[in-house]
Scaffold this motif. Structure first.
Motif, PDB file in Angstrom:
ATOM      1  N   PHE A 184       0.814  -1.211   0.000  1.00 29.32           N
ATOM      2  CA  PHE A 184       0.000   0.000   0.000  1.00 29.32           C
ATOM      3  C   PHE A 184       0.850   1.264   0.000  1.00 29.32           C
ATOM      4  CE2 PHE A 184      -3.418  -2.947   1.210  1.00 29.32           C
ATOM      5  CZ  PHE A 184      -4.378  -2.530   0.296  1.00 29.32           C
ATOM      6  N   GLY A 185       2.050   1.212   0.552  1.00 28.33           N
ATOM      7  CA  GLY A 185       2.962   2.348   0.471  1.00 28.33           C
ATOM      8  C   GLY A 185       3.353   2.633  -0.969  1.00 28.33           C
ATOM      9  N   MET A 186       3.617   1.564  -1.712  1.00 25.64           N
ATOM     10  CA  MET A 186       3.928   1.707  -3.138  1.00 25.64           C
ATOM     11  C   MET A 186       2.724   2.285  -3.881  1.00 25.64           C
ATOM     12  SD  MET A 186       4.413  -1.197  -6.032  1.00 25.64           S
ATOM     13  CE  MET A 186       2.679  -1.535  -5.844  1.00 25.64           C
ATOM     14  N   LEU A 187       1.533   1.729  -3.619  1.00 24.19           N
ATOM     15  CA  LEU A 187       0.333   2.200  -4.315  1.00 24.19           C
ATOM     16  C   LEU A 187       0.011   3.661  -3.983  1.00 24.19           C
ATOM     17  CD1 LEU A 187      -1.964  -0.951  -3.972  1.00 24.19           C
ATOM     18  CD2 LEU A 187      -0.791  -0.118  -6.040  1.00 24.19           C
ATOM     19  N   SER A 188       0.171   4.040  -2.720  1.00 24.92           N
ATOM     20  CA  SER A 188      -0.128   5.426  -2.347  1.00 24.92           C
ATOM     21  C   SER A 188       0.842   6.403  -2.993  1.00 24.92           C
ATOM     22  CB  SER A 188      -0.120   5.593  -0.822  1.00 24.92           C
ATOM     23  OG  SER A 188       1.180   5.417  -0.290  1.00 24.92           O
ATOM     24  N   THR A 189       2.097   6.007  -3.074  1.00 24.44           N
ATOM     25  CA  THR A 189       3.089   6.880  -3.715  1.00 24.44           C
ATOM     26  C   THR A 189       2.823   7.000  -5.208  1.00 24.44           C
ATOM     27  OG1 THR A 189       4.710   6.279  -2.032  1.00 24.44           O
ATOM     28  CG2 THR A 189       5.558   7.241  -4.067  1.00 24.44           C
ATOM     29  N   ALA A 196       1.698  10.484  -7.088  1.00 26.13           N
ATOM     30  CA  ALA A 196       2.638  10.983  -8.102  1.00 26.13           C
ATOM     31  C   ALA A 196       2.027  11.043  -9.492  1.00 26.13           C
ATOM     32  CB  ALA A 196       3.884  10.094  -8.126  1.00 26.13           C
ATOM     33  N   THR A 197       0.941  10.299  -9.721  1.00 26.85           N
ATOM     34  CA  THR A 197       0.434  10.217 -11.090  1.00 26.85           C
ATOM     35  C   THR A 197      -1.039  10.573 -11.247  1.00 26.85           C
ATOM     36  OG1 THR A 197      -0.070   7.857 -10.850  1.00 26.85           O
ATOM     37  CG2 THR A 197       2.107   8.430 -11.723  1.00 26.85           C
ATOM     38  N   ILE A 198      -1.878  10.205 -10.296  1.00 26.97           N
ATOM     39  CA  ILE A 198      -3.321  10.330 -10.485  1.00 26.97           C
ATOM     40  C   ILE A 198      -3.919  11.463  -9.660  1.00 26.97           C
ATOM     41  CG2 ILE A 198      -5.547   9.144 -10.225  1.00 26.97           C
ATOM     42  CD1 ILE A 198      -3.937   6.493 -10.534  1.00 26.97           C
ATOM     43  N   TRP A 199      -3.618  11.470  -8.389  1.00 25.50           N
ATOM     44  CA  TRP A 199      -4.236  12.404  -7.453  1.00 25.50           C
ATOM     45  C   TRP A 199      -3.121  13.110  -6.702  1.00 25.50           C
ATOM     46  CZ3 TRP A 199      -8.254  10.531  -3.260  1.00 25.50           C
ATOM     47  CH2 TRP A 199      -9.008  11.624  -2.832  1.00 25.50           C
TER      48      TRP A 199
END
Length: 172
Positions: free
Chosen positions: A14-19, A23-26
């Motif tokens: 989830f740390g990877m997904l949140s970053t 960085a890209t979507i929101w």
């Protein structure tokens, strides 16, 4: 697999997904998201932790906003210092209420607001979706949501791979 290992794996994913998301979507400030995530675990986790963490963070955001608005028309370091002192007093006093009793989580909210101002360059009087308190408040909610997701993910990983209690040992 220990519960700590399962949580480590879940938080890592989830740390990877949140970053990636920030960085890209929101474009939310990822460090505010991580502060809110830490706040979630600090206050106790679960759905109760979600509510308490967000309430504490939002209280700190409100106090920071009031503090900064009270001095926004002056450049005086003395007045700013006095306002921050009063804001600090207010954060500790607010924690007398049971549903926002985690003073550090309130302070996190204050820091989220001030840091968002520094990171974005948007002052406390900014109008619209770039208002630092609004950005911090939304990010605090999203960060607590990542806390819940990582906790649930750890539960799923534990069930899938078997769970055992971690042995209690003293560090060497």
């Amino acid at each position: 697999m220990t519960k700590l290992t399962a949580l480590s794996l879940s938080v890592g994913v989830f740390g990877m997904l949140s970053t990636l998301m920030t960085a890209t979507i929101w474009p939310l400030p990822v460090w505010v998201l991580f502060l809110a995530w830490a706040s979630f675990f600090f206050v106790g986790s679960g759905l109760t932790g979600l509510a308490k963490s967000v309430a504490c963070n939002w209280t700190g955001i409100a106090i920071a906003t009031a503090t900064l608005l009270s001095v926004q028309s002056t450049g005086s370091a003395l007045w700013l210092s006095i306002a921050v002192g009063v804001g600090s007093l207010a954060m500790v006093q607010a924690s007398r209420l049971p549903w926002i009793s985690a003073t550090p989580a309130i302070v996190f909210g204050f820091a989220m607001t001030v840091g968002t101002i520094a990171a974005t360059g948007n002052g406390i009087t900014t109008v619209g979706s770039g208002h630092p308190a609004l950005v911090a408040a939304i990010t605090a909610l999203v960060g607590a949501g990542f806390g819940v997701a990582s906790e649930w993910g750890a539960t799923l990983i534990s069930k899938a791979f078997g769970s055992r209690a971690a042995p209690v040992t003293q560090p060497a």
